[in-house]
Design a protein around this motif. Structure first.
Motif, PDB file in Angstrom:
ATOM      1  N   GLN A  99       0.727  -1.407  -0.004  1.00 18.72           N
ATOM      2  CA  GLN A  99      -0.166   0.161  -0.154  1.00 18.72           C
ATOM      3  C   GLN A  99       0.714   1.198  -0.383  1.00 18.72           C
ATOM      4  O   GLN A  99       0.609   2.467  -0.893  1.00 18.72           O
ATOM      5  N   ALA A 104      -5.274  -0.342   1.257  1.00 18.57           N
ATOM      6  CA  ALA A 104      -6.122   0.217   2.162  1.00 18.57           C
ATOM      7  C   ALA A 104      -7.390  -0.932   2.803  1.00 18.57           C
ATOM      8  O   ALA A 104      -6.748  -0.667   4.750  1.00 18.57           O
ATOM      9  N   VAL A 139      -4.913   3.117   9.605  1.00 14.12           N
ATOM     10  CA  VAL A 139      -3.417   3.057   7.764  1.00 14.12           C
ATOM     11  C   VAL A 139      -2.593   3.297   8.939  1.00 14.12           C
ATOM     12  O   VAL A 139      -0.943   2.412   8.583  1.00 14.12           O
TER      13      VAL A 139
END
Length: 412
Positions: free
Chosen positions: A144, A267, A292
């Motif tokens: 990510q 995510a 995150v």
């Protein structure tokens, strides 16, 4: 019983290994492939490194210059202790064997790696015993992060291209969040990739494009604004060059949309794995930490409770602990440049986001700024304090408490 150490010189094809005894004598060496048969052969050698007697295989540490190869994963699954040594450290050790800078071979490197943990084994630790869930989070987190970097790269590339022939496309979204990355901005750019095409757009085409891209408010206002902007006279490139630039912009826009989709997809997957981890509530209790940010912190720190002996070691690993250099009467203090780069960048973002969510972190940052620190240096102080608190909370399984993390400051 004599002890043995193994060095494994890693490469993409064959792996050279060398097994040394306590005195540094080579008792076994050879070459294996990164296959199941090669793994079985290496484990057999470690079980009986010499023909004289058998030896407990799991008591033979293996030194290697990487911690992410397929062979390393298979060795750790088999219960073998693996010590990952930085290639820069190995290069410096090579000078102890020979002063010649060009002298190097795969077999000699395997013996050198085994000698490093034979003589300085207490300075090098085995890879942390992270859970399988954590390993999954590591891969998703780094993927990510890579997608975010790609998204920013293509966004900067798109802005640079538009600035050379189509500045109205950038002016249309100035002052709005995400600017050219907005869905309606990308939809209009795909519909009209050149100033000539944008000047021919009707109000109905603009309004329908904005609505199809997801905008539900102020459609009429933005339609009139964009229609007037695209019809203003501006500097133009030659027609054929302008068409070619439009094709190049569409290709960049395709890459940008793919990267943007990957950012959101990864995510979501990363957040799902993170929230299922038992340490997730502790991370989320800290100021400035969301799914995150918490995923990135947990992925780089790991969930092995014995990985860091002290909070100072954790701060040094993250690159926020100061580095002191002394020699005779000279003494200097600077920040650490050798650290986990991904964790250091994450801690910088974490400290910055905590300034608006933690009064103690903000006051600590302001004191360092008033003392003359630059903003990056001042951010390292609340980052170090937050890492200290994180180390304590993980060890005691407690949630973050602002009053304990930043007690009232006394003195000047």
């Amino acid at each position: 019983m004599p002890r043995y150490r193994c060095g494994l010189d890693w490469s993409e094809s064959a792996q050279d290994y060398a097994v040394l005894d306590d005195k540094g004598n080579v008792v076994s060496e050879g070459r294996i492939l990164e296959t199941y048969e090669g793994l079985k052969e290496l484990l057999g050698v470690l079980t009986s490194p010499s023909t004289a007697r058998r030896h407990p295989r799991k008591q033979v540490p293996i030194a290697i210059e990487t911690g992410r190869s397929l062979l390393v994963a298979a060795l750790r699954t088999a219960g073998q202790p693996v010590v990952a040594i930085n290639p820069a450290v190995v290069a410096r050790y090579r000078g102890r064997v020979s002063p010649a800078k060009k002298r190097k071979s795969d077999q000699s490197d395997a013996r050198l790696l085994a000698n490093i943990i034979r003589t300085d084994g207490q300075l090098h630790r085995t890879l942390p015993g992270n859970s399988e869930q954590l390993l999954t989070l590591v891969e998703l987190s780094r993927a990510q992060r890579h997608a975010v970097n790609q998204q920013q790269y293509y966004l900067r590339r798109l802005r640079s291209q538009l600035r050379t022939y189509y500045p109205a496309a950038l002016q249309a979204w100035q002052g709005l969040p995400k600017t050219i990355l907005r869905p309606e901005a990308r939809a209009l750019l795909r519909l009209a990739p050149t100033p000539a095409a944008a000047g021919r757009l009707t109000r109905r085409q603009i309004a329908s494009t904005l609505a199809a891209a997801g905008r539900v408010r102020l459609i009429a206002h933005h339609t009139e604004r964009l229609h007037a902007l695209f019809r203003q006279r501006q500097l133009r490139q030659p027609p054929t060059a302008e068409e070619a630039m439009g094709v190049a912009v569409l290709s960049t826009l395709t890459f940008l949309e793919c990267a943007d989709q990957l950012v959101h997809t990864l995510a979501g997957d990363m957040t799902e794995v993170f929230l299922a981890h038992p340490q997730a509530p502790i991370y989320l209790s800290f100021p400035g930490v969301g799914p995150v940010m918490g995923s990135r912190l947990l992925a780089e720190l790991g969930d092995d409770p014995d990985r860091f002996e002290t909070a100072k070691g954790l701060r040094a690993y993250a690159g926020v602990a100061p580095l002191t250099w002394t020699s005779g009467g000279s003494r200097s203090v600077s920040h650490r440049r050798v650290a986990n780069k991904l964790l250091k960048a994450t801690c910088h973002q974490w400290a910055f986001s905590s300034l608006t969510r933690s009064p103690g972190a903000r006051a600590h940052y302001d004191r360092r700024r008033a003392a003359g620190d630059q903003w990056t240096g001042a951010l390292r102080h609340p980052a170090g304090r937050l890492l200290n608190c994180l180390y304590h909370c993980l060890a005691s399984e407690e949630l973050y408490q602002e009053a304990k993390a930043f007690p009232p400051h006394s003195g000047t």
